[in-house]
Write a protein that holds these residues in place. Structure first.
Motif, PDB file in Angstrom:
ATOM      1  N   ARG A   1      19.047 -24.856  22.861  1.00  0.00           N
ATOM      2  CA  ARG A   1      17.998 -24.140  23.597  1.00  0.00           C
ATOM      3  C   ARG A   1      18.462 -22.718  23.830  1.00  0.00           C
ATOM      4  NH1 ARG A   1      14.979 -27.626  27.462  1.00  0.00           N
ATOM      5  NH2 ARG A   1      15.849 -26.290  29.057  1.00  0.00           N
ATOM      6  N   PHE A   2      18.267 -21.888  22.847  1.00  0.00           N
ATOM      7  CA  PHE A   2      18.777 -20.507  22.903  1.00  0.00           C
ATOM      8  C   PHE A   2      18.206 -19.787  24.112  1.00  0.00           C
ATOM      9  CE2 PHE A   2      18.953 -21.834  18.466  1.00  0.00           C
ATOM     10  CZ  PHE A   2      20.308 -21.700  18.274  1.00  0.00           C
ATOM     11  N   GLY A   3      19.046 -19.001  24.746  1.00  0.00           N
ATOM     12  CA  GLY A   3      18.614 -18.256  25.921  1.00  0.00           C
ATOM     13  C   GLY A   3      18.778 -19.029  27.216  1.00  0.00           C
ATOM     14  N   ARG A   4      18.889 -20.326  27.137  1.00  0.00           N
ATOM     15  CA  ARG A   4      19.095 -21.147  28.355  1.00  0.00           C
ATOM     16  C   ARG A   4      19.700 -22.482  27.941  1.00  0.00           C
ATOM     17  NH1 ARG A   4      13.567 -23.890  28.666  1.00  0.00           N
ATOM     18  NH2 ARG A   4      12.820 -23.327  26.623  1.00  0.00           N
ATOM     19  N   ALA A   5      20.789 -22.376  27.193  1.00  0.00           N
ATOM     20  CA  ALA A   5      21.400 -23.578  26.630  1.00  0.00           C
ATOM     21  C   ALA A   5      22.077 -24.411  27.715  1.00  0.00           C
ATOM     22  CB  ALA A   5      22.416 -23.177  25.568  1.00  0.00           C
ATOM     23  N   THR A   6      22.101 -25.722  27.486  1.00  0.00           N
ATOM     24  CA  THR A   6      22.753 -26.648  28.430  1.00  0.00           C
ATOM     25  C   THR A   6      24.039 -27.165  27.801  1.00  0.00           C
ATOM     26  OG1 THR A   6      20.585 -27.300  29.209  1.00  0.00           O
ATOM     27  CG2 THR A   6      22.407 -28.769  29.774  1.00  0.00           C
TER      28      THR A   6
ATOM     29  N   PHE B 224      27.888 -19.750  36.388  1.00  0.00           N
ATOM     30  CA  PHE B 224      27.743 -21.151  35.987  1.00  0.00           C
ATOM     31  C   PHE B 224      28.916 -21.575  35.104  1.00  0.00           C
ATOM     32  CE2 PHE B 224      24.950 -24.359  33.516  1.00  0.00           C
ATOM     33  CZ  PHE B 224      25.235 -25.376  34.413  1.00  0.00           C
ATOM     34  N   THR B 225      29.323 -20.688  34.176  1.00  0.00           N
ATOM     35  CA  THR B 225      30.491 -20.988  33.339  1.00  0.00           C
ATOM     36  C   THR B 225      31.703 -21.279  34.217  1.00  0.00           C
ATOM     37  OG1 THR B 225      29.710 -19.417  31.674  1.00  0.00           O
ATOM     38  CG2 THR B 225      32.035 -20.080  31.536  1.00  0.00           C
TER      39      THR B 225
ATOM     40  N   PRO C 219      26.197 -19.386  18.027  1.00  0.00           N
ATOM     41  CA  PRO C 219      26.335 -18.899  19.403  1.00  0.00           C
ATOM     42  C   PRO C 219      25.077 -19.131  20.249  1.00  0.00           C
ATOM     43  CG  PRO C 219      26.995 -17.218  17.817  1.00  0.00           C
ATOM     44  CD  PRO C 219      26.349 -18.318  17.036  1.00  0.00           C
ATOM     45  N   THR C 220      25.305 -19.440  21.532  1.00  0.00           N
ATOM     46  CA  THR C 220      24.201 -19.619  22.479  1.00  0.00           C
ATOM     47  C   THR C 220      24.547 -18.877  23.768  1.00  0.00           C
ATOM     48  OG1 THR C 220      25.259 -21.636  23.311  1.00  0.00           O
ATOM     49  CG2 THR C 220      23.541 -21.934  21.668  1.00  0.00           C
ATOM     50  N   THR C 221      23.573 -18.774  24.684  1.00  0.00           N
ATOM     51  CA  THR C 221      23.874 -18.267  26.029  1.00  0.00           C
ATOM     52  C   THR C 221      23.296 -19.240  27.053  1.00  0.00           C
ATOM     53  OG1 THR C 221      21.868 -16.949  26.264  1.00  0.00           O
ATOM     54  CG2 THR C 221      23.762 -15.839  25.275  1.00  0.00           C
ATOM     55  N   LEU C 222      23.863 -19.189  28.259  1.00  0.00           N
ATOM     56  CA  LEU C 222      23.460 -20.125  29.320  1.00  0.00           C
ATOM     57  C   LEU C 222      22.351 -19.562  30.193  1.00  0.00           C
ATOM     58  CD1 LEU C 222      27.008 -21.292  30.535  1.00  0.00           C
ATOM     59  CD2 LEU C 222      25.651 -22.157  28.624  1.00  0.00           C
TER      60      LEU C 222
ATOM     61  N   PRO D 116      33.923 -22.509  21.170  1.00  0.00           N
ATOM     62  CA  PRO D 116      34.167 -23.901  20.742  1.00  0.00           C
ATOM     63  C   PRO D 116      34.444 -24.863  21.895  1.00  0.00           C
ATOM     64  CG  PRO D 116      35.874 -22.386  19.910  1.00  0.00           C
ATOM     65  CD  PRO D 116      34.947 -21.571  20.736  1.00  0.00           C
ATOM     66  N   ILE D 117      34.634 -24.331  23.107  1.00  0.00           N
ATOM     67  CA  ILE D 117      34.882 -25.184  24.283  1.00  0.00           C
ATOM     68  C   ILE D 117      33.553 -25.483  24.979  1.00  0.00           C
ATOM     69  CG2 ILE D 117      36.011 -25.247  26.548  1.00  0.00           C
ATOM     70  CD1 ILE D 117      38.195 -23.398  25.369  1.00  0.00           C
ATOM     71  N   MET D 118      32.758 -24.441  25.169  1.00  0.00           N
ATOM     72  CA  MET D 118      31.462 -24.579  25.859  1.00  0.00           C
ATOM     73  C   MET D 118      30.413 -25.015  24.828  1.00  0.00           C
ATOM     74  SD  MET D 118      30.163 -24.283  28.899  1.00  0.00           S
ATOM     75  CE  MET D 118      31.362 -23.336  29.819  1.00  0.00           C
ATOM     76  N   VAL D 119      30.449 -26.299  24.481  1.00  0.00           N
ATOM     77  CA  VAL D 119      29.543 -26.832  23.455  1.00  0.00           C
ATOM     78  C   VAL D 119      28.184 -27.079  24.123  1.00  0.00           C
ATOM     79  CG1 VAL D 119      29.160 -28.709  21.822  1.00  0.00           C
ATOM     80  CG2 VAL D 119      31.497 -27.950  22.342  1.00  0.00           C
TER      81      VAL D 119
END
Ligand code: ADP
Ligand code: ASP
Ligand code: MG
Length: 450
Positions: free
Chosen positions: A153-158, A206-207, A196-199, A146-149
């Motif tokens: 773009r799943f798999g490479r979300a911004t 990066f996180t 859920p997504t990933t960066l 809920p913090i990293m909104v």
């Protein structure tokens, strides 16, 4: 405050997690936020389950989930129990088994793949929080989603910087003010509606950088399994040396061209505020590591203008020849529009009068790109190539370098040569099998060892 990120090998098992606990203990006065990756190789294993699901292999899926659960159980047991953490992990593993079971026989959608891949960080962070707490520190497990909104773009979300800034400050600062150590996940986020997504792979660095930027950290520590940023990947060049310091630009170029030790976007959020990144070895916590910051004094490595050499395999080269377009305006623009339309990232570009060659890493959307480029000219694709990059701030000001570079690269056949816009890198495209040899010869030429 500081952000301390621990990569997969730094949380690989109970012994690694115990080392992490001692590092965190030594940092308590600096008020750390701890970001963790999944236990080493767990993300790959989770993504591997997608193949069993697609094949309709229920038994394979059961075995895969059970093996992952057992790995976390063994680690928890060796850490002295971590009972409530383990209960949460087991419950989530059961939920995962049900979700994947319902998808047996079909390909998982991108959103489902992200929900699957992100499990590793959710589980490892539970174990780490329990271990830090068990060692007598006040740890709080924090769900970063809920913090990293992010966007969808799943798999490479911004991530959305305004939302991240507000939420990180609102959720994490009060914990730090209470003297607690937040333990949270790298790599994952969620859309505003909670999906859920990933960066992107390797995204925990990066996180850490994003959190460091929005929380105005004094520094971001990247704890990994090597002594810092080195003159080459030590797996390829065993004699590689550690750089004491590097510039943001050097770090970004090296990461872009394959130095896996940092995610390519890590420096990005930190440049404006000049927040340093320190890359450190979690098995040798007293070693100084590499400091990456604007004012760093960059040591000269002998007489070498080169400071590091990296390489990236599994690259595809796309060549476009446009005889009819010779001299025509707009050809490059039209070509780049094709890449932009299909969201395919180009790494290296070299253009001649009538043809353009460029490299791409992600082949998944290449077919439509090739089809659309076919309308502009003749297109041919070469696979199994590697990019070798020579990076150093001194490249900007060193004449006569090309001859040394070429001498070292021979006898490999160089297919593309390009100097980046930043003028601190020179890149070569070679056949994949030639990559490691070229890296070693360049290291010999510029650092005297291979
Ligand atoms: P983590 O799990 O800690 O994120 P990674 O496996 O992602 O660690 O990155 C660390 C690895 O990066 C090292 O083990 C090393 O083999 C590799 N590497 C590649 N190039 C370099 C380089 N120039 N300097 C240091 N490590 C490098
Ligand atoms: N666990 C994720 C990966 O393997 C993220 C990371 O390690 O940075 O890609
Ligand atoms: Mg990594």
């Amino acid at each position: 405050m500081i952000v301390a990120k621990f990569g997969g090998t730094s949380v690989a098992d109970a012994a690694a997690i115990r080392r992490l606990v001692e590092i965190v203990r030594s940092r308590t006065a600096a008020r750390p936020v701890v970001v963790v990756s999944a236990l080493a190789k767990v993300t790959d294993a989770l993504l591997g389950l997608a193949a069993a699901v697609h094949a309709g292999d229920g038994a394979g899926l059961d075995a895969g989930v059970a093996a992952l659960l057992e790995r976390h159980e063994t680690t928890a047991w060796e850490l002295g129990g971590a009972r409530s953490a383990m209960a949460a992990i087991a419950e989530d593993a059961a939920a995962l088994r049900r979700e994947l079971g319902a998808a047996l026989g079909r390909m998982l959608r991108p959103a489902e793949l992200d929900a699957l891949a992100g499990r590793g960080e959710l589980w490892s962070s539970r174990l780490v929080a329990a271990a830090v707490e068990g060692a007598g520190l006040d740890a709080t497990w924090v769900d970063i989603r809920p913090i990293m909104v992010t966007d969808r773009r799943f798999g490479r979300a911004t991530p959305s910087m305004p939302a991240l800034t507000a939420r990180a400050r609102e959720c994490l600062r009060p914990l730090l003010e209470l003297g607690r150590v937040p333990i949270t996940q790298g790599f994952i986020g969620a859309t505003p509606d909670g999906t859920p997504t990933t960066l992107g792979r390797g995204g925990s660095d990066f996180t850490a950088a994003l959190l460091g930027a929005v929380l105005e950290a004094e520094r971001v520590e990247i704890w990994t399994d090597v002594n810092g940023l080195m003159t080459a990947d030590p797996r390829i060049v065993p004699s590689a040396r550690t750089l004491r310091a590097a510039s943001y630009e050097e770090a970004a170029e090296l990461a872009t061209f394959g130095a896996k030790v940092l995610h390519p976007a890590t420096a990005l959020p930190l440049v404006r505020a000049g927040i340093p990144i320190v890359v450190l070895n979690s098995t040798r916590p007293d070693d100084p590591g590499t400091i990456i910051e604007p004012s760093a004094e960059l040591e000269r490595l002998g007489d070498s203008p080169v400071r590091s050499i990296s390489w990236k395999r599994d690259i595809t080269v796309v060549n476009v020849r446009a005889p009819r377009m010779l001299g025509a305006y707009g050809f490059l623009r039209a070509m780049f529009e094709v890449f932009e339309r299909h969201e395919v990232v180009v790494d290296v570009l070299a253009s001649g009068e009538v043809s353009v060659s460029l490299t791409v890493e992600d082949r998944t959307r290449l077919d439509p790109v090739v089809r659309d480029l076919g309308e502009l000219g003749e297109v041919w694709v070469e696979e199994r190539r590697a990019i070798v990059a020579v990076v150093g701030i001194g490249l900007r000001t060193t004449p006569g370098l090309a001859a040394r570079l070429f001498r070292a690269v021979q006898p490999a056949n160089v297919e593309i040569i390009s100097q980046g816009a930043s003028a601190i890198n020179m890149t070569f495209v070679v056949r994949e099998e030639d990559g490691p040899g070229v890296v070693r010869r360049l290291h010999q030429e510029f650092f005297g060892t291979c």
